[in-house]
Enzyme design. Structure first.
Site, PDB file in Angstrom:
ATOM      1  N   HIS A 145       0.827  -1.207   0.000  1.00 55.92           N
ATOM      2  CA  HIS A 145       0.000   0.000   0.000  1.00 55.92           C
ATOM      3  C   HIS A 145       0.861   1.257   0.000  1.00 55.92           C
ATOM      4  O   HIS A 145       0.711   2.156  -0.837  1.00 55.92           O
ATOM      5  CB  HIS A 145      -0.918  -0.039   1.233  1.00 55.92           C
ATOM      6  CG  HIS A 145      -1.801   1.159   1.348  1.00 55.92           C
ATOM      7  ND1 HIS A 145      -1.451   2.267   2.093  1.00 55.92           N
ATOM      8  CD2 HIS A 145      -2.991   1.445   0.788  1.00 55.92           C
ATOM      9  CE1 HIS A 145      -2.408   3.159   1.986  1.00 55.92           C
ATOM     10  NE2 HIS A 145      -3.360   2.679   1.216  1.00 55.92           N
ATOM     11  N   CYS A 197      -2.234  -2.254 -16.330  1.00 53.53           N
ATOM     12  CA  CYS A 197      -2.312  -1.111 -15.417  1.00 53.53           C
ATOM     13  C   CYS A 197      -1.722  -1.427 -14.053  1.00 53.53           C
ATOM     14  O   CYS A 197      -1.816  -0.637 -13.134  1.00 53.53           O
ATOM     15  CB  CYS A 197      -3.746  -0.605 -15.277  1.00 53.53           C
ATOM     16  SG  CYS A 197      -4.829  -1.792 -14.492  1.00 53.53           S
TER      17      CYS A 197
HETATM   18  C1  PEP Z   1      -3.482  -4.758 -10.025  1.00 55.35           C
HETATM   19  O1  PEP Z   1      -3.891  -5.638  -9.288  1.00 55.35           O
HETATM   20  O2  PEP Z   1      -2.530  -4.904 -10.800  1.00 55.35           O
HETATM   21  C2  PEP Z   1      -4.117  -3.431 -10.008  1.00 55.35           C
HETATM   22  C3  PEP Z   1      -3.775  -2.509 -10.880  1.00 55.35           C
HETATM   23  O3  PEP Z   1      -5.033  -3.168  -9.052  1.00 55.35           O
HETATM   24  P1  PEP Z   1      -4.705  -2.889  -7.513  1.00 55.35           P
HETATM   25  O4  PEP Z   1      -3.245  -2.648  -7.403  1.00 55.35           O
HETATM   26  O5  PEP Z   1      -5.536  -1.738  -7.138  1.00 55.35           O
HETATM   27  O6  PEP Z   1      -5.143  -4.162  -6.864  1.00 55.35           O
END
Ligand code: PEP
Ligand code: MG
Length: 846
Positions: free
Chosen positions: A425, A801
């Site tokens: 995080h 992403c």
């Molecule tokens: C991922 O899991 O790669 C993502 C972009 O979403 P998050 O990091 O919010 O879980």
């Protein structure tokens, strides 16, 4: 004769000299010879020849010495393939002996000749005979019989006379340099700089230009640019009656080159030589197509160029140099783009610790978000906010961060955590904010209750003590370090524009807030590839509403609670649409488990009971009931969307209404809505049906028609494998490589930091897979997902992403499998743009 033998070759215009066989220095000297610059006679020894010498073969001295006059003094310098790999130090004045002492004494004065001899004895003694350097410590350099004293000290220690014969001296020097290169320490050192284990060493044997004697004699270095800024500035030093790089020794009585208010200059003392040098350096810049530092010597007023090396430079200077070489027509723009290592841009995008600073390192962890900042230690988000309100820079120190710390992170200058890896995080949020951050500093003791941080060396840092966090290399420093500022100057902008001209994959940014979006736009992101809407709920005014929604009894109550959030969500999204001015904005529906929004301590529970007007026991019981053993694999993402559909209904409405608000007077917007954590096609069908219904309702209510694009985050292995089923129900896939890596490896993205170092050190994983995309496993799922998705729907838009979207290696892979764009933290956008451009250029070349 020598020109036909590449192992021992006189460097002439057309001798068979190559970087791969003789090293960079030898090749550069040949280029200087081709430019007709006054380079002393030089012979190059190939890697093979030097290797044979290291293994004990005696070199053919007569052939090496053939081009040199019999009394000529020589020097030997290393020539590795890449100058950055280093090599043994040069040895000067080979050939000095008793006879030369006498002859030279007549020409340049006895004292000067004695100094050369003594320097050579010292250097030979340490480098070749491997004697202890302190055997000469007590000798008086000014004594009339200094040479005799040095020879005697040598002979006492070596138990043999100092060699008088030039050939014998040369063999000794060549052998010691060859062996030094093949030693274990030297090998490990150069491997750390990227050299292959079997990298070769070439050597160059060159006529000495004495730099000592009658008339203007001396040596120095000159370059035409400043190595820190890259701006034109003649820099370097010159020292009369000196050799080698003496002029650069601190404390040397060196002259400036150009006229300088701080002291005497070569320009004033020897204007002709200075003019010649400037001309030579300019020729080198144009013909070698690079900013070069030239090492020169002046002998009785005559200039000699001994060597040319690439100017050492900071990343900022590297950009300016590449751009000005291209602007001057010396290199093409695409070559300028190729010359900059994409990750080096981080040095320009963030404040950094001044490279000339001595670092007092007290801890280290994962370099999670680049840049550096200093501040007073605070241990809670609330203190960070209080500190910011007082205008005091602070470093937020936490065991790990959770969503409630976001406001604290906004307020802090840097963040430091004990736990977590590159996608934890703290790391993700910090990169989004451009906040320097080090995570997983587990060797430091985080005694947050006692408000202390204990370094591995026992030093204790308390709340209010100042530390510096270097998120570029993962170090924690005691105290405040001097910084150099970020530099998004005109040269940077030119380079990035040239990169965009050739790039063939789009780059978007992951942006949740207006600030993120503005940064993204500033770095020329082509849209937002991931807006994590849950971050919009952590504002204090929204947190209560979402908690009410969580505690609601049934659908109607839930809707009522969500109704309070709708306008806030609509405004936040509208703001993003406005900032992005018609560029695509991809909004991801709610993803995290609901319990992340609930308090964890007793005081928080009590506040919540009060706010909701419920008994504490009720609140505690319901909070406990929401607990999950494996929340990241539990009730989150689309699973919430299916089981608590009112949340997605509200979000879809907020997106559509925001779009209608903004397009009333602006450019048209095609909203993109993305569903997280999908693993089955039915999930998409169900969510799509509801969003279509919301869209229909909004169309009717507002009397306006619009369209939208629906996408799926492919972040479970099953979604990738079943892509062919899922694709017909959506317009795009965005691969969430953070979760996909977590689930493919069965490796917690929040905890893996604890054992990642030993895993990488022992070669279990070549790299941290959260950092560098695992092409073999996770990559295979990406490839399969892309192929199967496009099979069912050829026009399907594909992207990544996850955090990998900003790493050059992953971008190469994304291009290979035909993705349309990558999306990464705003501060990584320039790195991604440059890396993508370089891959496109490479493809064009090959
Ligand atoms: C991922 O899991 O790669 C993502 C972009 O979403 P998050 O990091 O919010 O879980
Ligand atoms: Mg995810």
């Amino acid at each position: 004769m020598q020109q036909n033998d590449p192992d021992i070759t006189l460097i002439t215009q057309d001798a068979p000299v190559s970087v791969a066989n003789h090293g960079g220095r030898a090749k550069c000297l040949q280029r200087l010879v081709r430019l007709d610059l006054p380079v002393p006679v030089t012979v190059a020894l190939s890697f093979d020849e030097v290797h044979r010498i290291a293994t004990g073969e005696t070199p053919e001295v007569a052939r090496i010495l053939a081009p040199f006059a019999s009394e000529q003094l020589l020097c030997v310098r290393p020539s590795s393939e890449d100058p950055d790999w280093g090599g043994p130090g040069a040895v000067l004045n080979i050939g000095m002996n008793d006879a030369r002492l006498e002859a030279l004494g007549k020409r340049i004065g006895e004292k000067a000749a004695a100094r050369l001899y003594v320097k050579f004895i010292q250097s030979y003694s340490t480098h070749v005979a491997r004697l202890d350097p302190d055997i000469f410590d007590d000798l008086d350099m000014n004594a009339p019989n200094v040479v005799a004293q040095f020879l005697e000290a040598y002979e006492d220690e070596a138990e043999e006379p100092f060699p008088q014969e030039r050939g014998q001296q040369l063999v000794g020097v060549l052998r010691s340099m060859a062996r030094a290169w093949e030693g274990t320490t030297a090998r490990l050192l150069r491997m750390a700089k990227g050299a292959p284990a079997d990298a070769g060493l070439g050597l160059v044997v060159q006529s000495m230009v004495l730099g000592v004697g009658q008339g203007e004699c001396g040596s120095g270095v000159l370059q035409l640019v400043n190595g820190d800024s890259g701006l034109p500035q003649i820099t370097g030093r010159y020292l009369s009656q000196s050799q080698g790089r003496d002029a650069l020794q601190t404390g040397a009585e060196a002259l400036y080159l150009e006229r300088d208010a701080r002291g005497a200059s070569l320009e004033e003392e020897a204007p002709e030589a200075f003019e010649q040098l400037k001309t030579h350096a300019a020729v080198m810049r144009i013909k070698l197509r690079e900013e070069m530092q030239c090492e020169f010597a002046i002998d009785s007023g005559e200039v000699h160029i001994l060597d040319g090396v690439r100017v050492q430079r900071t990343a900022r200077a590297a950009v300016r140099i590449a751009v000005s070489l291209a602007n001057d027509g010396i290199i093409p723009r695409e070559e300028a783009v190729m010359r900059i290592e994409p990750r080096a841009l981080n040095e320009l995008l963030h404040r950094q610790i001044d490279p000339n600073t001595k670092r007092d390192v007290v801890g280290a962890g994962v370099a999670a978000s680049p840049g550096a900042a200093s501040g007073k230690i605070v241990f809670t988000a609330a203190e960070a906010q209080a500190s910011a309100a007082r205008g005091e820079a602070c470093v937020l120190v936490r065991r790990e961060t959770n969503p409630e710390d976001i406001r604290g992170m906004h307020a802090a200058s840097a963040a430091l955590t004990e736990r977590g890896g590159i996608t934890s995080h703290a790391a993700v949020i910090a990169r989004g904010l451009g906040l320097p951050c080090v995570v997983g500093a587990s060797q430091m003791r985080f005694q947050t209750r006692k408000r202390r941080l204990v370094a591995p060396d026992g030093r204790v840092f308390r709340e209010g003590d100042v530390i510096t966090v270097d998120g570029t290399n993962g170090q924690i420093l005691a105290g405040e370090a001097p910084m150099v500022e970020a530099a998004l100057d005109d040269a940077f902008q030119s380079l990035m524009n040239w990169a965009d001209d050739v790039r063939d994959i789009d780059v978007r940014a992951n942006a949740d807030t207006p600030d993120d979006a503005r940064t993204a736009l500033n770095f020329k992101a082509q849209g937002i590839g991931l807006c994590r809407t849950e971050h919009m709920f952590f504002e204090a005014d929204r947190l209560t509403a979402i908690r009410e929604m969580i505690f609601a009894d049934g659908s109607e109550d839930r809707r009522a609670a969500l109704q309070q959030i709708l306008p806030l969500q609509r405004n936040s999204i509208a703001e993003l649409f406005r900032i992005m001015e018609g560029r695509p904005v991809c909004v991801r529906l709610f993803d995290p488990p609901l319990h992340e929004f609930l308090p964890t301590d007793r005081a928080g529970l009590r506040d919540l009971a009060e706010a909701l007007n419920l008994p504490l026991s009720d609140v505690t019981r319901r909070v406990e009931a929401l607990g999950e053993y494996n929340p990241m694999l539990g009730m989150r993402g689309v699973r919430l969307g299916i089981t608590v559909p009112e949340i997605y209904d509200m979000q879809a409405r907020a997106i559509f209404e925001a779009m209608l608000m903004v397009t009333e007077d602006g450019a048209p917007i095609m909203p993109e809505i993305m569903i997280p954590l999908v693993s089955a096609k039915r999930e998409v069908e169900l969510v799509k049906t509801r969003i279509d219904a919301v869209a229909a309702a909004v169309r009717t209510e507002k009397g306006r028609d619009f369209d939208y694009r629906l996408g799926v985050m492919v972040e479970t292995p099953r979604a990738a494998l079943r892509a062919e089923d899922i694709a017909p129900h959506c317009d795009f896939f965005s691969f969430g490589t953070n979760d996909l890596t977590q689930m493919t490896y069965g490796l917690s993205r929040d905890d893996a930091g604890r054992f990642m170092s030993p895993y990488v050190q022992q070669g279990v994983f070549p790299e941290d897979p959260f950092h560098t995309l695992d092409r073999e496993g996770v990559g295979e799922l990406l490839r399969l997902g892309a192929e199967r998705g496009r099979k069912a729907r050829p026009e399907l838009t594909l992207s990544v992403c996850g955090e990998h979207g900003g790493s050059p290696e992953s971008i190469a892979f994304c291009r290979e499998i035909g993705m349309n764009y990558v999306s990464c933290s705003p501060f990584r956008v320039p790195v991604a743009r440059l890396a993508a451009a370089q891959f496109a250029i490479q493809d064009k070349i090959s």
